[in-house]
Design an enzyme around this catalytic site. Sequence first.
Site, PDB file in Angstrom:
ATOM      1  N   ASP A 158       0.838  -1.207   0.000  1.00 28.36           N
ATOM      2  CA  ASP A 158       0.000   0.000   0.000  1.00 28.36           C
ATOM      3  C   ASP A 158       0.871   1.256   0.000  1.00 28.36           C
ATOM      4  O   ASP A 158       0.611   2.199   0.747  1.00 28.36           O
ATOM      5  CB  ASP A 158      -0.961  -0.026   1.194  1.00 28.36           C
ATOM      6  CG  ASP A 158      -2.135   0.952   1.021  1.00 28.36           C
ATOM      7  OD1 ASP A 158      -2.364   1.421  -0.112  1.00 28.36           O
ATOM      8  OD2 ASP A 158      -2.800   1.253   2.025  1.00 28.36           O
ATOM      9  N   LYS A 160       2.030   4.717  -1.076  1.00 27.87           N
ATOM     10  CA  LYS A 160       1.398   5.911  -1.641  1.00 27.87           C
ATOM     11  C   LYS A 160       1.882   7.100  -0.822  1.00 27.87           C
ATOM     12  O   LYS A 160       2.402   6.923   0.288  1.00 27.87           O
ATOM     13  CB  LYS A 160      -0.134   5.796  -1.578  1.00 27.87           C
ATOM     14  CG  LYS A 160      -0.665   5.510  -0.187  1.00 27.87           C
ATOM     15  CD  LYS A 160      -2.170   5.399  -0.187  1.00 27.87           C
ATOM     16  CE  LYS A 160      -2.673   4.911   1.155  1.00 27.87           C
ATOM     17  NZ  LYS A 160      -4.140   4.780   1.202  1.00 27.87           N
TER      18      LYS A 160
END
Length: 323
Positions: A158, A160
């Site tokens: 994940d 980001k």
Amino acid sequence: EEWKDRGAAVGMKEEYDANGKLVLRQVKKGVRDFVFGRTLGEGSYSTVLLATDRQTLKEYAVKILDKKHIIKEKKIKYVNIEKDTLNRLIEHPGIVRLYYTFQDSSSLYYVLDVASGGELLGVLKKIGSFDEECTRFYGAQILDAIEHMHNRGVIHRDLKPENVLLDDQMHIKITDFGTAKLLPDPRAPRDPTKAYDITGAEEESTRAKSFVGTAEYVSPELLTDKNACKASDLWAFGCIIYQLLTGRPPFKAGNEYQTFQKIVNLEYEFPPGFPPAARDLVERLLVLDPSRRLSIEHIKNHEFFDGIQWGRGLWRMKAPRLK
Ligand code: ADE
């Protein structure tokens, strides 16, 4: 179900000091050892508070997870993954370090490094986009941290700009390992008598696979084969490089389904003025077949990163002024 670090929140150990006097040493920190301050962040299962160690006056970010909520939402496994992952990744300057964990009747506590500069996303939004020099520096630090994770058998899944925090020197610290995938640690000696109970490696093949990650950064292989690999983090890395230079992620649509359609069709464009070396790098990362994406070693040697001193030097460097 069981919490992994069940047991006394605060234990005392009998020890003899230099003078042969019996002393009690605290072996585990607890809630009472900290003075809690302002809220640093809030997630769906947790709140992060600034906290000061009463003894050392050192500041930490303490992530507090509500047990009831986690049980209700069946996320116990994920909080244990986060703890196991952070324990495996200690001592890299680009990864939020876990110092202590403890619990009380209602909550779990993870005592972490404070990243006082906040999220990279916040900084990016404030100034719109980064120039090539800033993108090169922040890209290099993120890549160095990814390399460390992968070498220790951790896929983040994940990545980001919200999960890239900045410390007081404006250096990055990657956070949020709650959805990470733990592979057997290549450095840990194997015990052939132990049945390996590594989440992701063994269990994921049988369990119904559910989407993890954030739509805009999710790799095509996760959407088509429901399977993330180390190269999936490098897809996200390509999305981040693009976003730092343009201010927006390459794949973005009105809803998740449309975003996924764009990803599996590799539907994105470079705006005019996008630096050519960065374009070449991004094009070699945003490749549908994960086995054909640039490897970390090749990324480091790519012309976009010319002039970057990899290794310890990267973390001693003064961060370029954001402009
Ligand atoms: N928000 C979430 N985690 C944080 C941390 N470690 N430092 C500062 N803010 C945060």
